[in-house]
Design a protein around this motif. Structure first.
Motif, PDB file in Angstrom:
ATOM      1  N   VAL A   1       6.292 -11.159  -5.078  1.00 46.25           N
ATOM      2  CA  VAL A   1       6.437  -9.398  -5.027  1.00 46.25           C
ATOM      3  C   VAL A   1       4.932  -9.749  -4.673  1.00 46.25           C
ATOM      4  O   VAL A   1       4.268  -8.473  -3.835  1.00 46.25           O
ATOM      5  CB  VAL A   1       6.846  -8.613  -5.840  1.00 46.25           C
ATOM      6  N   ALA A   2       3.943 -10.128  -5.763  1.00 46.66           N
ATOM      7  CA  ALA A   2       2.257 -10.046  -5.353  1.00 46.66           C
ATOM      8  C   ALA A   2       1.497  -9.724  -4.304  1.00 46.66           C
ATOM      9  O   ALA A   2       0.976  -9.242  -3.186  1.00 46.66           O
ATOM     10  CB  ALA A   2       1.615 -10.528  -6.780  1.00 46.66           C
ATOM     11  N   LYS A   3       2.481 -11.621  -3.193  1.00 46.26           N
ATOM     12  CA  LYS A   3       1.988 -11.643  -2.264  1.00 46.26           C
ATOM     13  C   LYS A   3       2.297 -10.706  -0.856  1.00 46.26           C
ATOM     14  O   LYS A   3       1.704 -10.436   0.120  1.00 46.26           O
ATOM     15  CB  LYS A   3       2.642 -13.140  -2.041  1.00 46.26           C
ATOM     16  N   LEU A   4       3.597  -9.991  -0.960  1.00 46.54           N
ATOM     17  CA  LEU A   4       4.207  -9.040  -0.107  1.00 46.54           C
ATOM     18  C   LEU A   4       2.983  -7.998  -0.817  1.00 46.54           C
ATOM     19  O   LEU A   4       3.123  -7.434   0.785  1.00 46.54           O
ATOM     20  CB  LEU A   4       5.989  -9.151  -0.332  1.00 46.54           C
ATOM     21  N   ASP A   5       2.727  -7.498  -1.329  1.00 45.52           N
ATOM     22  CA  ASP A   5       2.234  -6.677  -1.572  1.00 45.52           C
ATOM     23  C   ASP A   5       0.910  -6.249  -0.825  1.00 45.52           C
ATOM     24  O   ASP A   5       0.824  -5.913  -0.027  1.00 45.52           O
ATOM     25  CB  ASP A   5       2.190  -6.164  -3.413  1.00 45.52           C
ATOM     26  N   LYS A   6       0.368  -7.580  -0.838  1.00 48.95           N
ATOM     27  CA  LYS A   6      -0.721  -7.775  -0.054  1.00 48.95           C
ATOM     28  C   LYS A   6      -0.701  -7.950   0.889  1.00 48.95           C
ATOM     29  O   LYS A   6      -1.591  -7.286   2.369  1.00 48.95           O
ATOM     30  CB  LYS A   6      -1.896  -9.200  -0.303  1.00 48.95           C
ATOM     31  N   ARG A   7       0.289  -8.595   1.606  1.00 47.49           N
ATOM     32  CA  ARG A   7       0.646  -8.439   3.015  1.00 47.49           C
ATOM     33  C   ARG A   7       0.710  -7.798   3.289  1.00 47.49           C
ATOM     34  O   ARG A   7       0.538  -7.157   4.896  1.00 47.49           O
ATOM     35  CB  ARG A   7       1.789  -9.874   2.808  1.00 47.49           C
ATOM     36  N   GLN A   8       1.801  -6.864   2.857  1.00 45.54           N
ATOM     37  CA  GLN A   8       2.510  -5.826   3.257  1.00 45.54           C
ATOM     38  C   GLN A   8       1.149  -5.025   3.792  1.00 45.54           C
ATOM     39  O   GLN A   8       0.798  -3.612   4.482  1.00 45.54           O
ATOM     40  CB  GLN A   8       3.600  -5.208   2.917  1.00 45.54           C
ATOM     41  N   SER A   9       0.076  -4.586   2.898  1.00 46.00           N
ATOM     42  CA  SER A   9      -0.907  -3.732   2.961  1.00 46.00           C
ATOM     43  C   SER A   9      -2.103  -3.845   3.745  1.00 46.00           C
ATOM     44  O   SER A   9      -2.230  -3.141   4.796  1.00 46.00           O
ATOM     45  CB  SER A   9      -2.086  -3.684   1.937  1.00 46.00           C
ATOM     46  N   ALA A  10      -2.376  -5.637   3.585  1.00 49.46           N
ATOM     47  CA  ALA A  10      -3.181  -5.868   4.905  1.00 49.46           C
ATOM     48  C   ALA A  10      -2.328  -5.396   6.585  1.00 49.46           C
ATOM     49  O   ALA A  10      -3.270  -5.002   7.662  1.00 49.46           O
ATOM     50  CB  ALA A  10      -2.955  -7.444   5.490  1.00 49.46           C
ATOM     51  N   ALA A  11      -0.604  -5.846   6.358  1.00 54.35           N
ATOM     52  CA  ALA A  11      -0.315  -5.029   7.947  1.00 54.35           C
ATOM     53  C   ALA A  11      -0.235  -3.808   8.499  1.00 54.35           C
ATOM     54  O   ALA A  11      -0.602  -3.724   8.854  1.00 54.35           O
ATOM     55  CB  ALA A  11       1.084  -6.193   7.693  1.00 54.35           C
ATOM     56  N   LEU A  12      -0.018  -3.282   7.082  1.00 55.87           N
ATOM     57  CA  LEU A  12       0.239  -1.880   7.944  1.00 55.87           C
ATOM     58  C   LEU A  12      -1.702  -0.966   8.056  1.00 55.87           C
ATOM     59  O   LEU A  12      -1.664  -0.393   9.452  1.00 55.87           O
ATOM     60  CB  LEU A  12       0.366  -0.999   6.348  1.00 55.87           C
ATOM     61  N   LYS A  13      -2.107  -1.616   7.259  1.00 53.31           N
ATOM     62  CA  LYS A  13      -3.808  -1.067   7.733  1.00 53.31           C
ATOM     63  C   LYS A  13      -4.044  -2.076   9.387  1.00 53.31           C
ATOM     64  O   LYS A  13      -4.883  -1.021  10.349  1.00 53.31           O
ATOM     65  CB  LYS A  13      -4.635  -1.931   6.908  1.00 53.31           C
ATOM     66  N   LYS A  14      -3.507  -3.193   9.427  1.00 52.60           N
ATOM     67  CA  LYS A  14      -4.193  -3.146  10.816  1.00 52.60           C
ATOM     68  C   LYS A  14      -3.188  -2.966  12.094  1.00 52.60           C
ATOM     69  O   LYS A  14      -4.411  -2.759  12.881  1.00 52.60           O
ATOM     70  CB  LYS A  14      -3.930  -4.785  10.785  1.00 52.60           C
ATOM     71  N   ALA A  15      -1.967  -2.264  11.898  1.00 52.86           N
ATOM     72  CA  ALA A  15      -1.266  -1.571  13.110  1.00 52.86           C
ATOM     73  C   ALA A  15      -1.846   0.189  12.925  1.00 52.86           C
ATOM     74  O   ALA A  15      -1.821   0.403  13.971  1.00 52.86           O
ATOM     75  CB  ALA A  15       0.401  -2.056  12.640  1.00 52.86           C
ATOM     76  N   GLY A  16      -2.551   0.412  11.629  1.00 54.64           N
ATOM     77  CA  GLY A  16      -3.074   1.714  11.615  1.00 54.64           C
ATOM     78  C   GLY A  16      -1.567   2.589  10.855  1.00 54.64           C
ATOM     79  O   GLY A  16      -1.352   4.013  11.840  1.00 54.64           O
ATOM     80  N   VAL A  17      -0.926   2.435  10.676  1.00 53.25           N
ATOM     81  CA  VAL A  17       0.152   2.923   9.814  1.00 53.25           C
ATOM     82  C   VAL A  17       0.162   3.618   8.755  1.00 53.25           C
ATOM     83  O   VAL A  17      -0.117   3.193   7.750  1.00 53.25           O
ATOM     84  CB  VAL A  17       1.382   2.213   9.721  1.00 53.25           C
ATOM     85  N   PRO A  18       0.443   4.887   8.303  1.00 56.28           N
ATOM     86  CA  PRO A  18       0.115   5.865   7.294  1.00 56.28           C
ATOM     87  C   PRO A  18       0.906   5.392   6.012  1.00 56.28           C
ATOM     88  O   PRO A  18       2.261   5.164   6.498  1.00 56.28           O
ATOM     89  CB  PRO A  18       0.026   7.160   8.550  1.00 56.28           C
ATOM     90  N   PRO A  19       0.950   5.643   5.121  1.00 57.91           N
ATOM     91  CA  PRO A  19       1.486   5.508   4.467  1.00 57.91           C
ATOM     92  C   PRO A  19       3.160   6.701   4.684  1.00 57.91           C
ATOM     93  O   PRO A  19       3.210   7.707   5.399  1.00 57.91           O
ATOM     94  CB  PRO A  19       1.010   6.609   3.161  1.00 57.91           C
ATOM     95  N   ALA A  20       4.065   6.120   4.259  1.00 51.47           N
ATOM     96  CA  ALA A  20       5.124   6.727   4.071  1.00 51.47           C
ATOM     97  C   ALA A  20       5.431   7.866   3.153  1.00 51.47           C
ATOM     98  O   ALA A  20       4.644   8.213   2.575  1.00 51.47           O
ATOM     99  CB  ALA A  20       6.005   5.657   3.632  1.00 51.47           C
ATOM    100  N   ALA A  21       6.273   9.001   3.241  1.00 49.96           N
ATOM    101  CA  ALA A  21       6.033  10.188   2.323  1.00 49.96           C
ATOM    102  C   ALA A  21       5.997   9.873   1.095  1.00 49.96           C
ATOM    103  O   ALA A  21       7.898   9.243   1.201  1.00 49.96           O
ATOM    104  CB  ALA A  21       7.269  11.311   3.649  1.00 49.96           C
TER     105      ALA A  21
END
Length: 460
Positions: free
Chosen positions: A440-460
């Motif tokens: 889960v810790a690796k997923l958290d880092k992977r998710q944050s990096a992927a969303l930032k790279k793609a420019g996806v804004p935070p979910a509501a």
């Protein structure tokens, strides 16, 4: 306070912002039909006239079927969520056409001019006047770029922001009546989730970021293709992307089993790999949202309904799978509590496990098999949902966490795809490959990096 971006001096006023006048018009358009039908349904149930349910549901479908916009999209969504509305309503709503009649050339010219300016046609090599596809929130036109590249241009229908607010109020009415008549499942979190995701779906800039996210995720997987976005020809209500060539999935039902299995494997990867590694899922596995290539790979075509999950929720999904593998009720209870279920008794855990075992069944069975032998796509999950709902009437009310809306919807929708294909695979092996060495810790880092790279804004 407006949710529109700030305008600089000289920028024309947004004529399609969420406006009271448009909302009132929409209330009048939708409300009379929905409100009157819902009231008659409530009266029938109140006086024990259950035989009226089928007729009432057909009236509701007829009232919604001719409308574009969010109310049609919501109707399609809730028809796939077990017991969100009465079974009669779900059966009828599922028949709503996914493609509404397209709007004509005058609308197209207004939309293109408002988004790209008066010289918009000169920015394309060609632009077809007739829509190639039309749905509840917008329509798609074929075009070419100045360099001759084939394009798909997605135009949002007018006044959709106002329609969202008005139509969600009608949905709230349907849900509130259902809660009074049947208190087994509290639908308030379902309503909140549908509202948030629907508002996101109107933002084509967000959808463009979702497309970039999925393009990054599958950059090394040749089976799955994502259209590229043409940012200079896209806005919040206009999305221009590459046209991907493919055929409808249903046209492959008579192909050899090996070919159908190849399509099904690509579909499995397209939904479950992003979830287990990045905490995102495509929440709308509708037959029109992908096409099949000649090599039996798939094109993903629509990215408006993407759900981003907290890493802890993904960990709970994996934990529940492990609990069902070992028949460990305490471990299952911990997973449910982690998601947000409250006041869990042993009886309630057992009931929830009935539904969970249905969702996980193909992944728990380590052999080559179909998703559900002998079950028609339209009936997939209904028997289990009925049994669970019957017990919840005795043990409830239960408030499903809002994340469940699109998890269940994706699982049921994807299962239906596999049934249409008649695929026979070792789903246990495929699923375990996606959760192998889950952290889960690796997923958290992977998710944050992927969303930032793609420019996806935070979910509501």
């Amino acid at each position: 306070m407006s949710d529109e971006p700030p305008r600089s001096a000289g920028t024309p006023k947004d004529r399609e912002a969420n406006r009271l006048g448009r909302r009132v018009q929409r209330y009048a358009q939708v409300g009379a039909g929905v409100g009157g039908i819902a009231a008659r349904f409530a009266s029938a149930r109140l006086f024990g006239l259950d035989q009226a349910d089928g007729k009432t549901a057909r009236e509701l479908t007829a009232a919604l079927g001719g409308l574009k916009g969010p109310i049609m999209k919501v109707a399609q969504m809730i028809a796939t969520i077990p017991e969100a509305v009465p079974a009669e309503f779900a059966a009828e709503l599922s028949q709503l056409q996914s493609a509404a009649p397209p709007m004509g050339w005058p609308f197209v010219k207004r939309r293109m001019r408002s988004e790209l300016g008066p010289g918009w046609e000169k920015r394309f090599g060609s632009f077809e006047r007739e829509a190639a596809a039309a749905a509840s929130l917008g329509q798609v036109h074929r075009a070419t770029s100045l360099e001759g590249e084939d394009l798909a241009v997605k135009l949002q229908y007018p006044d959709m922001q106002s329609a969202v607010d008005a139509d969600l109020k009608q949905l709230a009415l349907i849900f509130s009546i259902h809660r009074r008549m049947d208190q087994a499942v509290d639908t308030r979190e379902i309503y909140a989730e549908l509202g948030d995701r629907l508002r996101e779906e109107l933002d084509y800039e967000r959808e463009a970021a979702h497309m970039q996210l999925y393009a990054d995720i599958f950059a090394r997987d040749a089976r799955i293709e994502v259209p590229g976005v043409h940012a200079g020809l896209s806005t919040r209500r206009l999305l221009t992307m590459n046209w991907l060539t493919g055929e409808p999935l249903l046209s492959f039902r008579e192909h050899a089993l090996e070919e159908r299995n190849a399509i099904a494997e690509a579909m499995f990867a397209a939904w479950w790999m992003p979830f287990s590694r990045y905490g995102v899922i495509h929440g709308d596995p509708h037959l029109g949202n992908y096409s099949v290539r000649e090599d039996f790979g798939i094109n993903l075509l629509d990215f408006g309904c993407i759900r981003i999950f907290p890493p802890a929720f993904v960990a709970g999904v994996v934990e529940l799978y492990r609990a069902l593998e070992t028949d460990d009720r305490d471990r299952a209870a911990a997973a449910y509590e982690n998601w947000g279920f409250h006041n869990l008794s042993n009886d309630l855990i057992d009931v929830l496990n009935v539904w969970a075992r249905f969702i996980y069944a193909p992944m728990l069975d380590n052999r080559v098999r179909s998703i559900a032998d002998g079950i028609k796509p339209g009936e997939y999950g209904r028997k289990e949902a009925f049994g669970v709902h019957k017990r919840l009437r005795e043990l409830g009310p239960v408030t499903p966490p809002r994340e469940f809306v699109f998890m269940d919807r994706a699982a049921i929708g994807l299962g239906s795809v596999f049934l249409h294909l008649g695929a026979e695979l070792n789903f246990h092996k495929l699923f375990n490959e996606t959760i192998n060495a889950f952290d889960v810790a690796k997923l958290d880092k992977r998710q944050s990096a992927a969303l930032k790279k793609a420019g996806v804004p935070p979910a509501a």
